[in-house]
Motif scaffolding. Structure first.
Motif, mmCIF file in Angstrom:
data_model
loop_
_atom_site.group_PDB
_atom_site.id
_atom_site.type_symbol
_atom_site.label_atom_id
_atom_site.label_comp_id
_atom_site.label_asym_id
_atom_site.label_seq_id
_atom_site.Cartn_x
_atom_site.Cartn_y
_atom_site.Cartn_z
ATOM 1 N N ILE A 166 2.075 1.855 -3.435
ATOM 2 C CA ILE A 166 1.043 2.478 -4.268
ATOM 3 C C ILE A 166 1.001 3.976 -3.999
ATOM 4 C CG2 ILE A 166 -1.435 2.583 -4.636
ATOM 5 C CD1 ILE A 166 -1.394 -0.460 -3.879
ATOM 6 N N MET A 226 -0.193 10.177 -16.093
ATOM 7 C CA MET A 226 -1.424 9.395 -16.194
ATOM 8 C C MET A 226 -1.116 7.939 -16.547
ATOM 9 S SD MET A 226 -4.005 11.005 -15.374
ATOM 10 C CE MET A 226 -4.174 12.664 -14.812
ATOM 11 N N ILE A 227 -0.146 7.741 -17.476
ATOM 12 C CA ILE A 227 0.202 6.370 -17.864
ATOM 13 C C ILE A 227 0.787 5.634 -16.663
ATOM 14 C CG2 ILE A 227 1.817 5.030 -19.263
ATOM 15 C CD1 ILE A 227 -0.576 5.867 -20.779
ATOM 16 N N PHE A 261 0.829 -1.210 0.000
ATOM 17 C CA PHE A 261 0.000 0.000 0.000
ATOM 18 C C PHE A 261 0.860 1.256 0.000
ATOM 19 C CE2 PHE A 261 -3.615 -2.640 1.671
ATOM 20 C CZ PHE A 261 -4.362 -2.479 0.518
ATOM 21 N N LEU A 286 -0.451 -6.841 -5.076
ATOM 22 C CA LEU A 286 -1.290 -7.019 -3.888
ATOM 23 C C LEU A 286 -1.892 -8.416 -3.882
ATOM 24 C CD1 LEU A 286 -3.651 -4.044 -3.161
ATOM 25 C CD2 LEU A 286 -2.081 -5.158 -1.659
ATOM 26 N N PHE A 287 -2.370 -8.787 -5.059
ATOM 27 C CA PHE A 287 -2.972 -10.094 -5.275
ATOM 28 C C PHE A 287 -2.037 -11.193 -4.767
ATOM 29 C CE2 PHE A 287 -5.053 -13.103 -8.135
ATOM 30 C CZ PHE A 287 -6.316 -12.578 -8.163
ATOM 31 N N ALA A 324 0.399 -2.888 -9.553
ATOM 32 C CA ALA A 324 0.300 -2.960 -8.099
ATOM 33 C C ALA A 324 -0.868 -3.830 -7.664
ATOM 34 C CB ALA A 324 0.167 -1.557 -7.517
ATOM 35 N N VAL A 325 -1.933 -3.887 -8.498
ATOM 36 C CA VAL A 325 -3.060 -4.765 -8.162
ATOM 37 C C VAL A 325 -2.591 -6.213 -8.145
ATOM 38 C CG1 VAL A 325 -5.281 -5.621 -8.923
ATOM 39 C CG2 VAL A 325 -4.808 -3.221 -9.055
ATOM 40 N N LEU A 344 -0.024 6.175 -13.562
ATOM 41 C CA LEU A 344 -1.172 5.797 -12.726
ATOM 42 C C LEU A 344 -1.848 4.551 -13.286
ATOM 43 C CD1 LEU A 344 -3.329 8.840 -11.616
ATOM 44 C CD2 LEU A 344 -2.140 7.196 -10.246
ATOM 45 N N ILE A 345 -2.113 4.567 -14.615
ATOM 46 C CA ILE A 345 -2.894 3.473 -15.200
ATOM 47 C C ILE A 345 -2.106 2.167 -15.134
ATOM 48 C CG2 ILE A 345 -3.869 2.596 -17.346
ATOM 49 C CD1 ILE A 345 -4.461 5.524 -18.049
ATOM 50 N N TYR A 390 1.079 1.340 -13.560
ATOM 51 C CA TYR A 390 1.660 0.862 -12.309
ATOM 52 C C TYR A 390 0.618 0.691 -11.219
ATOM 53 C CZ TYR A 390 6.283 1.076 -14.144
ATOM 54 O OH TYR A 390 7.377 0.826 -14.891
ATOM 55 N N VAL A 391 -0.182 1.748 -10.998
ATOM 56 C CA VAL A 391 -1.132 1.663 -9.882
ATOM 57 C C VAL A 391 -2.331 0.819 -10.269
ATOM 58 C CG1 VAL A 391 -2.454 2.992 -8.251
ATOM 59 C CG2 VAL A 391 -0.371 3.920 -9.181
ATOM 60 N N GLY A 392 -2.845 1.017 -11.503
ATOM 61 C CA GLY A 392 -4.082 0.346 -11.886
ATOM 62 C C GLY A 392 -3.893 -1.121 -12.204
ATOM 63 N N ALA A 393 -2.704 -1.527 -12.642
ATOM 64 C CA ALA A 393 -2.554 -2.921 -13.049
ATOM 65 C C ALA A 393 -1.445 -3.647 -12.287
ATOM 66 C CB ALA A 393 -2.292 -3.002 -14.548
#
Lengths: 210, 332
Positions: free
Chosen positions: A36, A56-57, A33, A71-72, A67-68, A59-60, A62-65
């Motif tokens: 992120i 923005m890229i 976390f 976490l998974f 890092a998910v 965010l999309i 690294y954070v959106g894909a």
């Protein structure tokens, strides 16, 4: 201008503190976390220097894909437990020299990079391509990537493709005994296959052949 | 002094946008339940206020007065943070939605990327809530929703590329203005359908509401939440649905533009058109909830990766070749 500086320092403070917390915090999920939070504040910094597309890229992707998925994996594997075991084990001290070596190398690399950038004030003059300030970020990136650097772009795409295929090959298992459904079979079934009408005589059963 | 004035003006503008959004979220919950009831030949909520319009407000009051229960074994900070993250992310995305040519809070260059980024962050509220509850059902729900939302984001991204090829700009106002002559729903109709279905999956709406499938997972990631924290998840979810409807109407249905630029239509103010389009898409969402049974998880993944992704990728190639061949590429 002062507001800009204040916001810059707030974001960089958050970035540095969360970067430290990634390594310090005991719970691995908390580390992710904080990672992120670090990504988000760095993308805010990108946006502040006018590189809104990159921010923005970041965010999309690294954070959106990425890092998910991180976490998974971290949530599924109980990494915290393993780490504690590793810390308590007797072989702990043998890892420290390697870690020190790597961190010293990274430290000197950073110094070289920052020093080189600092002592080259004519960096902007030595750029081969003219900087066009009328274009937006996205347009200028696109016009360079897909024309002058198309081979490098394709090459990095190939590297990613190879990595993807490698990951699939490594984890793919053909399991036997798994029941699968096929849409084609399900849709192409008609009434004749499913239902059979039988005239039943009174007081006599019906023999169903399976 | 001047800076202070600008600051307060900005706050006024933000509130002028956020309060209508919150009120309309409350109304939309009522509408959702009403449509659902009418499809099933029931009456739905019709007691509180005229036509039952204040039902959601009554529900919200009830949630405020309920006790918030935090499980003893949960990770308390993340447990409390999760509904806040969901709610915040659902609301900050409205900053870039253009309601008319002038009425937009932040007209940024990369508006569509911002929308896409914020909607892809929405998964964190769910994962955090599911993990922090420290309980089996919420965790299963969180894992499901993480995989589901990441998969469907990919196809939404490719669909956005299709639209951007026809526009030539990432600015949301430019995207709307490019549809002045022809809404993108006509040339890109298959993409509109796929966008709509992916939006259903992205917002965890039926038939893709597997993260909270009550038959298998009690209430999914929300199982351990109660009182106001549950209500915040709920409001955030509906705000996200509205946002997806707004995104669909901006990308495909011409945003604030009126369908025909003729007398009785063009005197209606631009924001009204956008709201009508959002409502139209939302009623479709509500109808789908009422008439379609839930998907199984492997079917959902198969649909996302094996059907939507290849199809929308092929459509990108088709769109690009078409624009190239007929020399219709924007910016030339």
């Amino acid at each position: 201008m002062i507001a800009h500086a204040i916001v810059f320092y707030i974001f960089s403070l958050i970035a540095i503190v969360s970067a430290i917390m990634v390594t310090v915090s005991k719970n691995t999920v908390n580390s992710v976390f904080f990672l992120i939070l670090d990504f988000i504040s760095i993308s805010c910094l990108f946006i502040m220097i006018g590189a809104e597309f990159l921010g923005m890229i970041m965010l999309i992707v690294y954070v959106g894909a990425v890092a998910v998925l991180f976490l998974f994996v971290v949530m599924m594997l109980n990494v915290a437990q393993q780490k504690n075991e590793w810390f308590n084990s007797s072989g702990r001290s043998s890892h420290i020299p390697v870690g020190l070596l790597v961190s010293i190398i990274i430290f000197f690399e950073l110094i070289i990079v920052i020093g080189g950038w600092k002592y080259k004030p004519d960096l902007l003059d030595s750029i081969a391509i003219e900087i066009n300030t009328d274009l937006t970020n996205t347009q200028s990136l696109g016009s360079v990537i897909y024309t002058d650097y198309i081979h490098l772009f394709q090459l990095s795409g190939m590297v990613l493709l190879v990595a993807m295929i490698g990951a699939i090959v490594l984890t793919f298992r053909q399991r036997s005994g798994v029941k699968r459904q096929s849409y084609l079979k399900q849709i192409s079934r008609d009434r004749k296959d499913g239902i059979e009408l039988v005239d039943v005589e009174n007081n006599k059963g019906v023999k169903i052949d399976v | 002094m001047a800076e202070l004035f600008i600051f307060f003006e900005q706050i006024y503008r933000i509130l002028f946008l956020l309060i209508p959004v919150l009120v309309s979220v409350a109304m939309i919950v009522w509408l959702d339940r009403r449509v659902w009831a009418f499809v099933q030949k029931r009456r739905g909520p019709n007691v509180v206020g005229p036509f039952g319009l204040f039902q959601t407000l009554a529900d919200a009051l009830k949630y405020i007065f309920k006790e918030i229960i935090i499980p003893a074994s949960s990770n308390k900070v993340i447990f409390i943070l999760a509904p806040i993250v969901t709610m915040t992310l659902a609301l900050i995305a409205w900053a870039v939605i253009p309601f008319s040519e002038t009425f937009v809070l932040a007209n940024i260059n990369v508006g569509i990327l911002y929308l896409f980024a914020v909607s892809s962050l929405g998964v964190y509220g769910i994962i955090m809530g599911g993990w922090a509850s420290n309980s089996k059902y919420p965790f299963l729900g969180a894992i499901r929703s993480a995989a589901q939302m990441v998969s469907y984001e990919v196809s939404i991204g490719v669909i956005i590329i299709n639209v951007l090829l026809c526009v030539g700009s990432l600015n949301l106002s430019d995207i709307v203005l490019a549809q002045k002559d022809l809404w993108f729903v006509i040339p890109l109709f298959p993409m509109f359908i796929i966008f709509f279905i992916s939006a259903l999956a992205e917002t965890n709406r039926p038939p893709f509401d597997l993260p909270e499938a009550e038959a298998e997972l009690v209430a999914g990631y929300q199982t351990e939440y109660s009182g106001m924290m549950y209500a915040m998840f709920w409001l955030g979810e509906y705000a996200n649905i509205l946002l997806m409807c707004a995104m669909g109407s901006i990308l495909f249905l011409g945003g604030w533009l009126s369908p025909i630029d003729l007398f009785p239509f063009n005197i209606i103010p631009a924001p009204i058109w956008l709201i009508l389009k959002i409502l139209f898409l939302f009623i479709l969402f509500a109808l789908i909830k009422a008439i379609v049974p839930r998907y199984r998880y492997d079917q959902l993944m198969k649909l996302g990766w094996k059907i939507f992704l290849p199809f929308s990728l092929i459509y990108v190639v088709l769109t690009a070749s078409f624009l190239m061949y007929f020399d219709l590429l924007p910016g030339n």
